[in-house]
Enzyme design. Structure first.
Site, PDB file in Angstrom:
ATOM      1  CG  ASP A 184      -2.085  -0.904   1.148  1.00  0.00           C
ATOM      2  OD1 ASP A 184      -2.136  -1.693   0.190  1.00  0.00           O
ATOM      3  OD2 ASP A 184      -2.950  -0.857   2.044  1.00  0.00           O
ATOM      4  CG  HIS A 328       2.095   0.002   4.452  1.00  0.00           C
ATOM      5  ND1 HIS A 328       1.792  -0.971   5.381  1.00  0.00           N
ATOM      6  CD2 HIS A 328       0.981   0.775   4.309  1.00  0.00           C
ATOM      7  CE1 HIS A 328       0.542  -0.793   5.801  1.00  0.00           C
ATOM      8  NE2 HIS A 328       0.033   0.260   5.159  1.00  0.00           N
TER       9      HIS A 328
END
Length: 375
Positions: A184, A328
């Site tokens: 992400d 992430h």
């Protein structure tokens, strides 16, 4: 002689049109009536044969006036006699009178066609992959508005509403050991390092990108596509959707998809809501924009920077067939994620896992295709 004839003619006339007794049959019973009896008088003498006028009803079917409907109906030998003619219509012969109760009458009303908003059938508790299986479509229905009652009543359905159906799934491809790594908040300065590791290990992943970051790092986006990974949307700027209006939500998603398309030349309808915050209202607002909202069932918590060993442990300890792992590639210092990634891949390969994109995982698990919005 003339006087006798005149008297005889007069007597005949009186007999024929006044004195003569007629037989009028009603409901199988014969009733006597003088030849000059009007229908009104005959009905009145027999209390309308207990027939009642209809009721005046509201558009909702409630009684407004007990006798305000259609009047009692009368036919003589099959010929209709209108209520306005009862007072001057006289019986001239024997016959059958058919008396029918009055029918109910609905109040005067206006007729409107109104949109019926679609309902929702949304189950978000079945797993991390949420899919639109049926688009919602508003219905159309006729409504009556009563002039006397002022009430509104729903009537004929012109077009049925179709509910929005969203189902959630936990993909578990049968006979496989697969895992979907997802990243992400990118792209960022860490993305190329992550892509280098994935390339070295021949691993595919899915990147949920922020629109504003995509425009800042278009070459990274193009590399992601070129090397066989999947790109999807994570909004433009990572807002909390439940705090936004429907219009703001749609604008956020539409802008993110446009930004990603501009940066990578990829059109996607796969989405991951920031913070995973995407409930029934959000789906109702945005189902025509996205096919899937993909959450996760293994969270590395790498955004907390717990150390590369702990990040690795979170994946290895909780991995399972069909797992969607959250990591992430942007949004802060992701150096620990970069350091942990090679060991994660190594240990998962040792356990027999192979790596797939979200699209591949859904296909392998036989999840349904998303329902396309109507044009």
């Amino acid at each position: 002689m003339l006087l006798v004839l005149a008297l005889g003619a007069g007597a005949w006339y009186m007999w024929q049109y006044h004195w003569r007794t007629l037989s009028i049959e009603v409901d199988g019973t014969a009733y006597s009536a003088k030849a000059d009896t009007t229908v009104a008088a005959f009905m009145r003498d027999h209390r309308d044969f207990e027939r009642k006028p209809g009721r005046l009803l509201s558009v909702e079917g409630k009684v407004l006036e007990p006798s305000g409907g259609n009047t009692v109906s009368v036919k003589f030998d099959g010929k209709q006699i209108e209520p306005a003619d009862w007072d001057h219509t006289r019986f001239e012969k024997n016959g059958t009178l058919t008396v029918t109760p009055g029918t109910d009458l609905t109040e005067e009303h206006t007729v409107e066609q109104r949109k019926v908003p679609f309902k929702t059938d949304i189950n978000l508790n079945g797993g991390p992959v949420q899919i639109v299986t049926q688009q919602g479509e508003d219905g159309l229905q006729e409504f009556w508005v009563g002039r006397q009652s002022k009430k509104t009543a729903a009537k004929t359905v012109i077009r049925k509403q179709e509910p929005l159906i969203v189902k959630s799934f936990a993909p578990r491809p049968e006979g496989k050991k697969v895992i979907a790594l997802t990243f992400d908040d990118g792209p960022s300065i860490y993305s190329d390092k992550i892509l280098d590791i994935l390339k070295q290990n021949k691993v595919k992943a899915t990147f949920f990108e922020l629109g504003e970051q995509s425009l800042e790092f278009p070459k990274v986006e193009q590399r992601i596509v070129r090397e066989g990974h999947q790109i999807a949307s994570h909004s433009v700027s990572h807002p909390y959707f439940p705090n936004m209006s429907a219009q703001e939500q749609r604008q956020e998603i539409e802008s993110s998809l446009s930004d990603i398309k501009k940066a990578s030349d990829v059109s996607t309808r796969t989405f991951r809501a920031p913070y995973g915050a995407f409930g029934v209202d959000e789906w109702k607002n945005n189902a025509t924009l996205i096919d899937r909202n993909v959450l996760w069932d293994v969270d590395t918590l790498d955004w907390k920077r717990p150390g590369e060993k702990q990040i690795t442990k979170e994946v290895v300890d909780y991995v399972h067939n069909g797992a969607v792992v959250l990591m992430h590639s942007g949004g802060g210092d992701r150096s620990q994620t970069v350091k942990a990634l090679p060991e994660i891949i190594k240990q998962l390969k040792k356990k027999g896992y192979s790596f797939v994109t979200i699209d591949e995982l859904c296909k392998m698990a036989g999840l349904p295709e998303a329902a396309e919005p109507s044009r």
